[in-house]
Design a protein around this motif. Structure first.
Motif, short mmCIF file in Angstrom:
data_model
loop_
_atom_site.label_atom_id
_atom_site.label_comp_id
_atom_site.label_asym_id
_atom_site.label_seq_id
_atom_site.Cartn_x
_atom_site.Cartn_y
_atom_site.Cartn_z
N ASP A 95 0.83 -1.22 0.00
CA ASP A 95 0.00 0.00 0.00
C ASP A 95 0.86 1.26 0.00
OD1 ASP A 95 -2.05 -1.81 0.16
OD2 ASP A 95 -2.51 -1.45 2.26
N VAL A 96 1.81 1.30 -0.93
CA VAL A 96 2.82 2.37 -0.92
C VAL A 96 3.00 2.96 -2.32
CG1 VAL A 96 4.66 0.63 -1.18
CG2 VAL A 96 5.23 2.92 -0.35
N LEU A 97 3.14 4.27 -2.35
CA LEU A 97 3.47 5.01 -3.57
C LEU A 97 4.75 5.80 -3.33
CD1 LEU A 97 2.86 6.51 -6.33
CD2 LEU A 97 1.57 8.16 -4.94
N VAL A 98 5.69 5.72 -4.27
CA VAL A 98 6.87 6.58 -4.23
C VAL A 98 6.90 7.39 -5.53
CG1 VAL A 98 9.39 6.72 -4.17
CG2 VAL A 98 8.20 5.04 -2.74
N LEU A 99 6.96 8.71 -5.37
CA LEU A 99 7.12 9.65 -6.49
C LEU A 99 8.51 10.24 -6.38
CD1 LEU A 99 3.86 11.62 -5.74
CD2 LEU A 99 4.18 10.43 -7.87
N VAL A 100 9.21 10.34 -7.49
CA VAL A 100 10.52 11.00 -7.48
C VAL A 100 10.49 12.15 -8.49
CG1 VAL A 100 13.01 10.79 -7.72
CG2 VAL A 100 11.69 8.87 -6.80
N VAL A 101 10.61 13.36 -7.96
CA VAL A 101 10.61 14.58 -8.78
C VAL A 101 12.05 14.89 -9.15
CG1 VAL A 101 10.00 17.03 -8.82
CG2 VAL A 101 8.60 15.42 -7.48
N ARG A 102 12.33 15.07 -10.44
CA ARG A 102 13.71 15.36 -10.85
C ARG A 102 13.81 16.74 -11.49
NH1 ARG A 102 17.44 12.94 -15.77
NH2 ARG A 102 19.36 13.98 -15.14
N TYR A 103 14.76 17.51 -10.98
CA TYR A 103 15.16 18.77 -11.62
C TYR A 103 16.51 18.54 -12.27
CZ TYR A 103 11.43 21.38 -9.26
OH TYR A 103 10.21 21.85 -8.84
N PHE A 104 16.57 18.65 -13.57
CA PHE A 104 17.80 18.36 -14.32
C PHE A 104 18.86 19.41 -14.01
CE2 PHE A 104 20.06 18.50 -18.59
CZ PHE A 104 20.78 17.34 -18.36
N GLY A 105 20.07 18.93 -13.72
CA GLY A 105 21.15 19.83 -13.33
C GLY A 105 22.12 20.19 -14.44
#
Length: 201
Positions: A95-105
């Motif tokens: 019952d888990v959600l992982v979101l990964v937001v990426r800002y390109f460097g």
């Protein structure tokens, strides 16, 4: 035999940086695709300028999840959603959600670098989040008179169960979500009052 399993206790966010790219990982407990969509929409509102918002989720008991999904959101195929899901599965959490937001460097990481970065971001947030135990649930549909509705609701309050949906017609039909180990007690309660019920297979 269904067993209890760990789920995230709540929302948590952790940020990591790899070669100037920022990876902001969020974990949240979810029990439906609708909740997954809600968290994703929130992340897009919070980070409208992010290059990618990649995610994976698993609903149900680890190792026998009822549902799972993942999305690379424009990253090369297999470099984001899959490593996120792999870490979720390794952590034995449901019952888990992982979101990964990426800002390109500005520095390209390559496929291997992306896989490591997304896995590392997921590892960081899942290692930090508190866990609680989720008991396996069952859904029972009950058919009753109007007079029985309040006693049923009272029973649910006393037994960690919940009334999920109610349809009012000639009779009251309600879906009850009940811990698996309390189904027998519910059926005995229904039998005693002459309430019809059926268990979801």
């Amino acid at each position: 035999m269904c067993r209890d399993y760990p789920v995230p206790a709540g929302f948590l966010e952790r940020e990591t940086e790899v070669k100037k790219s920022r990876f902001i990982a969020r974990v949240a407990p979810v029990s439906s695709r609708e909740e997954v969509r809600t968290w994703l929409e929130q992340a897009r509102k919070d980070h409208p300028d992010a290059r990618h918002i990649c995610w994976a989720y698993q609903i149900g008991r680890p190792g026998a999840a009822a549902e799972a999904g993942m999305n690379d959101d424009g990253e090369p195929s297999g470099t984001a959603g899959k490593p996120i899901l792999s870490v979720i599965q390794h952590k034995d959490m449901g019952d888990v959600l992982v979101l990964v937001v990426r800002y390109f460097g500005g520095i390209k990481l390559g496929a291997g670098g992306l896989v490591r970065a997304y896995a590392s971001a997921t590892e960081a947030v899942l290692s930090a989040v508190e866990r609680v135990t989720q008991k396996p649930l069952s859904r029972v549909t009950v058919t009753m008179t109007f007079a029985d509705e309040q006693p049923i609701r009272h029973w649910c309050e006393q037994h960690d169960a919940g009334v999920d949906q109610v349809d009012y017609g000639p009779q009251v039909v309600a879906d009850i979500v009940v811990p698996l180990d309390r189904v027998r007690e519910l059926s005995e309660f229904c039998d005693a009052r002459g309430i019809g019920y059926s268990l979801e297979s």
